[in-house]
Motif scaffolding. Structure first.
Motif, PDB file in Angstrom:
ATOM      1  N   GLN A 146       0.814  -1.215   0.000  1.00  0.00           N
ATOM      2  CA  GLN A 146       0.000   0.000   0.000  1.00  0.00           C
ATOM      3  C   GLN A 146       0.850   1.270   0.000  1.00  0.00           C
ATOM      4  OE1 GLN A 146      -3.346  -0.275   2.972  1.00  0.00           O
ATOM      5  NE2 GLN A 146      -2.378  -2.243   3.422  1.00  0.00           N
ATOM      6  N   GLU A 147       2.167   1.101   0.124  1.00  0.00           N
ATOM      7  CA  GLU A 147       3.123   2.214   0.163  1.00  0.00           C
ATOM      8  C   GLU A 147       2.761   3.241   1.242  1.00  0.00           C
ATOM      9  OE1 GLU A 147       3.439   3.755  -3.794  1.00  0.00           O
ATOM     10  OE2 GLU A 147       4.482   1.967  -4.527  1.00  0.00           O
ATOM     11  N   PRO A 148       2.617   2.778   2.490  1.00  0.00           N
ATOM     12  CA  PRO A 148       2.258   3.705   3.568  1.00  0.00           C
ATOM     13  C   PRO A 148       3.436   4.615   3.925  1.00  0.00           C
ATOM     14  CG  PRO A 148       2.818   1.581   4.492  1.00  0.00           C
ATOM     15  CD  PRO A 148       2.850   1.409   2.992  1.00  0.00           C
ATOM     16  N   LYS A 149       3.105   5.736   4.547  1.00  0.00           N
ATOM     17  CA  LYS A 149       4.127   6.651   5.057  1.00  0.00           C
ATOM     18  C   LYS A 149       4.424   6.366   6.532  1.00  0.00           C
ATOM     19  CE  LYS A 149       2.753  10.395   1.908  1.00  0.00           C
ATOM     20  NZ  LYS A 149       1.622   9.672   1.282  1.00  0.00           N
ATOM     21  N   LEU A 150       3.445   5.779   7.215  1.00  0.00           N
ATOM     22  CA  LEU A 150       3.577   5.475   8.636  1.00  0.00           C
ATOM     23  C   LEU A 150       2.944   4.124   8.909  1.00  0.00           C
ATOM     24  CD1 LEU A 150       4.134   6.306  11.651  1.00  0.00           C
ATOM     25  CD2 LEU A 150       1.863   7.363  11.633  1.00  0.00           C
ATOM     26  N   VAL A 151       3.668   3.259   9.631  1.00  0.00           N
ATOM     27  CA  VAL A 151       3.152   1.941   9.999  1.00  0.00           C
ATOM     28  C   VAL A 151       3.164   1.823  11.516  1.00  0.00           C
ATOM     29  CG1 VAL A 151       3.436  -0.553   9.813  1.00  0.00           C
ATOM     30  CG2 VAL A 151       4.006   0.902   7.863  1.00  0.00           C
ATOM     31  N   LEU A 152       2.037   1.414  12.083  1.00  0.00           N
ATOM     32  CA  LEU A 152       1.929   1.182  13.518  1.00  0.00           C
ATOM     33  C   LEU A 152       1.829  -0.320  13.750  1.00  0.00           C
ATOM     34  CD1 LEU A 152       0.038   3.892  12.716  1.00  0.00           C
ATOM     35  CD2 LEU A 152       0.065   4.069  15.192  1.00  0.00           C
ATOM     36  N   LEU A 153       2.770  -0.850  14.519  1.00  0.00           N
ATOM     37  CA  LEU A 153       2.849  -2.294  14.744  1.00  0.00           C
ATOM     38  C   LEU A 153       2.563  -2.599  16.206  1.00  0.00           C
ATOM     39  CD1 LEU A 153       5.666  -1.442  12.833  1.00  0.00           C
ATOM     40  CD2 LEU A 153       5.315  -3.862  12.343  1.00  0.00           C
ATOM     41  N   ASP A 154       1.555  -3.437  16.426  1.00  0.00           N
ATOM     42  CA  ASP A 154       1.151  -3.806  17.786  1.00  0.00           C
ATOM     43  C   ASP A 154       1.735  -5.169  18.127  1.00  0.00           C
ATOM     44  OD1 ASP A 154      -0.058  -4.105  20.217  1.00  0.00           O
ATOM     45  OD2 ASP A 154      -2.117  -3.978  19.481  1.00  0.00           O
ATOM     46  N   GLU A 155       2.826  -5.166  18.898  1.00  0.00           N
ATOM     47  CA  GLU A 155       3.510  -6.387  19.318  1.00  0.00           C
ATOM     48  C   GLU A 155       3.750  -7.336  18.137  1.00  0.00           C
ATOM     49  OE1 GLU A 155       2.567  -8.167  23.057  1.00  0.00           O
ATOM     50  OE2 GLU A 155       1.325  -6.484  23.666  1.00  0.00           O
ATOM     51  N   PRO A 156       4.571  -6.908  17.185  1.00  0.00           N
ATOM     52  CA  PRO A 156       4.751  -7.688  15.948  1.00  0.00           C
ATOM     53  C   PRO A 156       5.378  -9.061  16.141  1.00  0.00           C
ATOM     54  CG  PRO A 156       6.365  -5.911  16.088  1.00  0.00           C
ATOM     55  CD  PRO A 156       5.364  -5.679  17.179  1.00  0.00           C
ATOM     56  N   THR A 157       6.003  -9.326  17.292  1.00  0.00           N
ATOM     57  CA  THR A 157       6.613 -10.644  17.508  1.00  0.00           C
ATOM     58  C   THR A 157       5.886 -11.465  18.562  1.00  0.00           C
ATOM     59  OG1 THR A 157       8.175  -9.803  19.172  1.00  0.00           O
ATOM     60  CG2 THR A 157       8.877  -9.724  16.869  1.00  0.00           C
ATOM     61  N   ALA A 158       4.705 -11.036  18.969  1.00  0.00           N
ATOM     62  CA  ALA A 158       3.954 -11.754  20.003  1.00  0.00           C
ATOM     63  C   ALA A 158       3.691 -13.201  19.587  1.00  0.00           C
ATOM     64  CB  ALA A 158       2.635 -11.042  20.282  1.00  0.00           C
ATOM     65  N   GLY A 159       3.955 -14.138  20.494  1.00  0.00           N
ATOM     66  CA  GLY A 159       3.674 -15.542  20.235  1.00  0.00           C
ATOM     67  C   GLY A 159       4.667 -16.248  19.339  1.00  0.00           C
ATOM     68  N   MET A 160       5.759 -15.574  18.956  1.00  0.00           N
ATOM     69  CA  MET A 160       6.737 -16.182  18.064  1.00  0.00           C
ATOM     70  C   MET A 160       7.827 -16.902  18.841  1.00  0.00           C
ATOM     71  SD  MET A 160       7.510 -13.450  15.029  1.00  0.00           S
ATOM     72  CE  MET A 160       6.198 -12.798  13.975  1.00  0.00           C
ATOM     73  N   SER A 161       8.428 -17.887  18.186  1.00  0.00           N
ATOM     74  CA  SER A 161       9.643 -18.494  18.710  1.00  0.00           C
ATOM     75  C   SER A 161      10.772 -17.478  18.612  1.00  0.00           C
ATOM     76  CB  SER A 161      10.004 -19.737  17.893  1.00  0.00           C
ATOM     77  OG  SER A 161      10.365 -19.361  16.570  1.00  0.00           O
ATOM     78  N   ARG A 162      11.887 -17.739  19.311  1.00  0.00           N
ATOM     79  CA  ARG A 162      13.022 -16.824  19.230  1.00  0.00           C
ATOM     80  C   ARG A 162      13.560 -16.746  17.814  1.00  0.00           C
ATOM     81  NH1 ARG A 162      13.974 -12.448  21.155  1.00  0.00           N
ATOM     82  NH2 ARG A 162      13.640 -13.195  23.275  1.00  0.00           N
ATOM     83  N   ALA A 163      13.561 -17.856  17.093  1.00  0.00           N
ATOM     84  CA  ALA A 163      14.054 -17.850  15.712  1.00  0.00           C
ATOM     85  C   ALA A 163      13.179 -16.964  14.835  1.00  0.00           C
ATOM     86  CB  ALA A 163      14.110 -19.267  15.156  1.00  0.00           C
ATOM     87  N   ASP A 164      11.831 -17.097  14.965  1.00  0.00           N
ATOM     88  CA  ASP A 164      10.924 -16.266  14.180  1.00  0.00           C
ATOM     89  C   ASP A 164      11.024 -14.800  14.601  1.00  0.00           C
ATOM     90  OD1 ASP A 164       9.887 -18.086  12.403  1.00  0.00           O
ATOM     91  OD2 ASP A 164       8.151 -18.602  13.646  1.00  0.00           O
ATOM     92  N   THR A 165      11.227 -14.579  15.913  1.00  0.00           N
ATOM     93  CA  THR A 165      11.392 -13.202  16.393  1.00  0.00           C
ATOM     94  C   THR A 165      12.621 -12.559  15.765  1.00  0.00           C
ATOM     95  OG1 THR A 165      10.289 -13.586  18.511  1.00  0.00           O
ATOM     96  CG2 THR A 165      11.866 -11.783  18.427  1.00  0.00           C
ATOM     97  N   ASN A 166      13.731 -13.268  15.761  1.00  0.00           N
ATOM     98  CA  ASN A 166      14.948 -12.716  15.177  1.00  0.00           C
ATOM     99  C   ASN A 166      14.798 -12.495  13.673  1.00  0.00           C
ATOM    100  OD1 ASN A 166      16.372 -12.595  17.599  1.00  0.00           O
ATOM    101  ND2 ASN A 166      17.164 -14.675  17.391  1.00  0.00           N
ATOM    102  N   ALA A 167      14.092 -13.412  13.012  1.00  0.00           N
ATOM    103  CA  ALA A 167      13.858 -13.239  11.572  1.00  0.00           C
ATOM    104  C   ALA A 167      12.992 -12.010  11.317  1.00  0.00           C
ATOM    105  CB  ALA A 167      13.197 -14.486  10.997  1.00  0.00           C
ATOM    106  N   THR A 168      12.004 -11.768  12.189  1.00  0.00           N
ATOM    107  CA  THR A 168      11.148 -10.593  12.034  1.00  0.00           C
ATOM    108  C   THR A 168      11.919  -9.312  12.300  1.00  0.00           C
ATOM    109  OG1 THR A 168       9.199 -11.884  12.670  1.00  0.00           O
ATOM    110  CG2 THR A 168       9.013  -9.491  12.818  1.00  0.00           C
TER     111      THR A 168
END
Length: 252
Positions: free
Chosen positions: A165-187
């Motif tokens: 959507q080519e936003p100018k501002l992105v608001l992320l609400d706990e983007p790594t919630a519920g992830m493994s450490r590997a997925d968190t690091n990848a994110t």
């Protein structure tokens, strides 16, 4: 003037003061984290910014234009996107179809095509969607069923739907919630790469301090509905007010 300004915002639910005279000024092109204990008002603040809640008093401005009183759809069309705590995707569709849907939308809220049957004939739309999937590392799975993705890949897909959507501002609400450490690091790696390639301003609400200190340029700490301190990650780490409010005196 920052890209997003929160000016003297207050919000109550009955007798509970969720936001108490909140002021923020978010610099364009930065990653700004908002942290604090449960009940600090972080999610309420985010919901006020994207039009899901109307403040009792105060205002939110985006590039000098008021967001207060506008619908979430209108705010999105202005260039503000939100990534939810639980990834919101179309689980019954392929990854490519998930990204095509927001690709079809243009800034006036209409659509560039009127029927799904014509999408495959729209080379530019398809190419754009595939390029975004490539940028988040999901191109090889573009025809896979989205509901079968891992939590980390669902987040990647949602970020692709956001970026297209080519936003100018992105608001992320706990983007790594519920992830493994590997997925968190990848994110973390993906969000950092997005910042380098796209430079989109981001506001991140996050409990994981590893994520915050890996990504944020500035950090605002909230407690009981009020920002109590703002600074760089290094400044925040050593601030005794933060240690007391956020971890009861323990060190970050």
């Amino acid at each position: 003037m920052g890209i997003l300004q929160v000016q003297n915002v207050n919000k109550s639910f009955g007798g509970l003061k969720a936001l108490n005279n909140v002021n923020l000024d978010i610099t364009e092109g930065t990653v700004h984290a908002v942290i604090g204990p449960n009940g600090a008002g972080k999610s309420t603040l985010l919901n006020v910014c994207v039009g899901r809640l109307v403040p009792d008093t105060g205002a939110v401005l985006f590039n000098g234009r008021p967001l207060t009183g506008r619908s979430p759809h209108e705010i999105n069309q202005m260039g503000v996107a939100r990534v939810f705590q639980t990834p919101e995707i179309f689980a019954d569709l392929s990854l490519l179809e998930n990204v095509v849907i927001p690709t079809l939308a243009v800034r006036d809220g209409s659509f560039t095509v009127n029927a799904w049957g014509r999408v495959d004939n729209q080379a530019e739309i398809r190419d754009r969607a595939e390029a975004i999937l490539e940028s988040v590392g999901l191109a090889e799975k573009r025809h896979h069923h989205s509901g079968n993705l891992s939590r980390g890949d669902k987040r990647r897909l949602e970020l692709a739907m956001c970026l297209v959507q080519e936003p100018k501002l992105v608001l992320l609400d706990e983007p790594t919630a519920g992830m493994s450490r590997a997925d968190t690091n990848a994110t973390i790696d993906l969000l950092a790469r997005m910042q380098e390639e796209h430079g989109v301003t981001k506001i991140i609400i996050e409990h994981d301090m590893h994520v915050v200190f890996s990504l944020a340029d500035r950090v605002t700490v909230m407690a009981q509905g009020t920002p109590i301190v703002e600074g760089t990650p290094n400044e925040i780490k050593g601030d005794p007010r933060v240690q007391e409010a956020y971890l009861g005196g323990a060190h970050l």
